[in-house]
Design a protein around this motif. Structure first.
Motif, PDB file in Angstrom:
ATOM      1  N   HIS A  32     -12.234   6.055  -3.012  1.00 29.54           N
ATOM      2  CA  HIS A  32     -11.792   4.634  -3.134  1.00 29.54           C
ATOM      3  C   HIS A  32     -12.408   3.725  -2.161  1.00 29.54           C
ATOM      4  O   HIS A  32     -12.376   2.543  -2.027  1.00 29.54           O
ATOM      5  CB  HIS A  32     -10.212   4.578  -3.377  1.00 29.54           C
ATOM      6  N   LYS A  59      -0.917   5.888 -13.601  1.00 31.44           N
ATOM      7  CA  LYS A  59      -2.077   5.417 -12.943  1.00 31.44           C
ATOM      8  C   LYS A  59      -2.596   3.890 -13.694  1.00 31.44           C
ATOM      9  O   LYS A  59      -2.694   3.121 -12.996  1.00 31.44           O
ATOM     10  CB  LYS A  59      -3.206   6.363 -12.664  1.00 31.44           C
ATOM     11  N   LYS A 112      -1.591  -3.980 -10.278  1.00 33.26           N
ATOM     12  CA  LYS A 112      -2.527  -4.363  -8.917  1.00 33.26           C
ATOM     13  C   LYS A 112      -3.130  -5.463  -9.254  1.00 33.26           C
ATOM     14  O   LYS A 112      -3.365  -6.495  -8.130  1.00 33.26           O
ATOM     15  CB  LYS A 112      -3.242  -2.947  -8.555  1.00 33.26           C
ATOM     16  N   ASN A 150      -2.538   0.241 -11.774  1.00 33.70           N
ATOM     17  CA  ASN A 150      -3.458  -0.300 -11.588  1.00 33.70           C
ATOM     18  C   ASN A 150      -3.774  -1.595 -12.373  1.00 33.70           C
ATOM     19  O   ASN A 150      -4.158  -2.791 -11.605  1.00 33.70           O
ATOM     20  CB  ASN A 150      -4.959   0.489 -12.046  1.00 33.70           C
TER      21      ASN A 150
END
Length: 246
Positions: free
Chosen positions: A185, A83, A90, A87
């Protein structure tokens, strides 16, 4: 339909991108659906989702969304380490690079003998955003966007004024936007913001909110909702059969 799978490495302006192709074994020309993954890239659940869609008569393309930032074939784990890396990726890759990835896939696959020349997009989480984003390309006739993150918040890097929220007015194809009401989210205020933008820009869209958490499509973990996932697959299949078939 019985399907087959193979991988192809495509040249893009930002480097070599692996794209997995799931398509019917039968002869013929089929619509193409670009299936954008979540931040973990092509995990087993993503592969199974792509196979489900391909079995309904589509050529499903799964790109490695962070190909510039990882060795080819990288799959991140559904854990804290994965994760954190996903992220970080991203927020490193800009939306313009995602745009050029989409164009590279269109340019290549429109020439393939098994493609009928019609393209749609689909995705989950980050991939839901990228499916929405792909619809800025006029070739994309329909987009099925599942719990798309970061559209309302404009938190993905891009040139000023080139964020997906502001560019909504440029979407020409049909949109289906699917959300979970219990998704932290994309809170209610965020969903309302995107909905109002679609109304204000007079886009052609369908909007559905379910009692579900983030990642309810992922068939691993405690947030998976099998009945709701099946309903969403049916909606996606119907959308693409209607908009992408010759």
């Amino acid at each position: 339909m019985i399907i087959q799978r193979h991988d192809i490495d495509l040249e893009t302006p930002t480097g070599l991108m692996r794209c997995s192709v799931y398509r019917p074994q039968a002869d013929g020309k089929f619509p193409c659906v670009i299936f954008y993954s979540e931040i973990f890239q092509q995990t087993a659940p993503i592969s199974r989702s792509a196979a489900i869609m391909a079995g309904h008569g589509f050529v499903v393309l799964v790109p490695e969304v962070f190909h510039e930032l990882n060795p080819i074939g990288t799959v991140l784990g559904y854990d804290d380490e994965g994760k954190d890396k996903g992220n970080a990726d991203k927020f490193t890759k800009n939306l313009e690079a995602h745009d050029s990835d989409t164009q590279a896939m269109i340019d290549y696959f429109v020439q393939q003998p098994y493609c009928n020349g019609n393209f749609g997009s689909m995705g989950v989480c980050l991939g839901g955003h990228l499916a929405y984003r792909a619809a800025l390309n006029p070739v994309i006739k329909a987009a099925f966007c599942l719990y798309a993150t970061d559209i309302h918040s404009n938190t993905l890097p891009c040139k000023e004024g080139n964020d997906s929220f502001s560019r909504t007015k440029d979407i020409q194809g049909e949109l289906v936007c699917i959300w979970g009401k219990q998704d932290p989210h994309v809170p209610t205020t965020g969903r309302q913001k995107v909905y109002q933008q679609l109304i204000d820009t007079e886009r052609n869209f369908t909007w559905l909110e379910f009692n579900a958490q983030h990642a309810f499509m992922r068939d691993e973990g405690d947030r998976y909702d099998p009945a709701l996932a099946l309903e969403c697959y049916k909606l996606a299949v119907n959308l693409f059969l209607r908009t992408l078939s010759l």
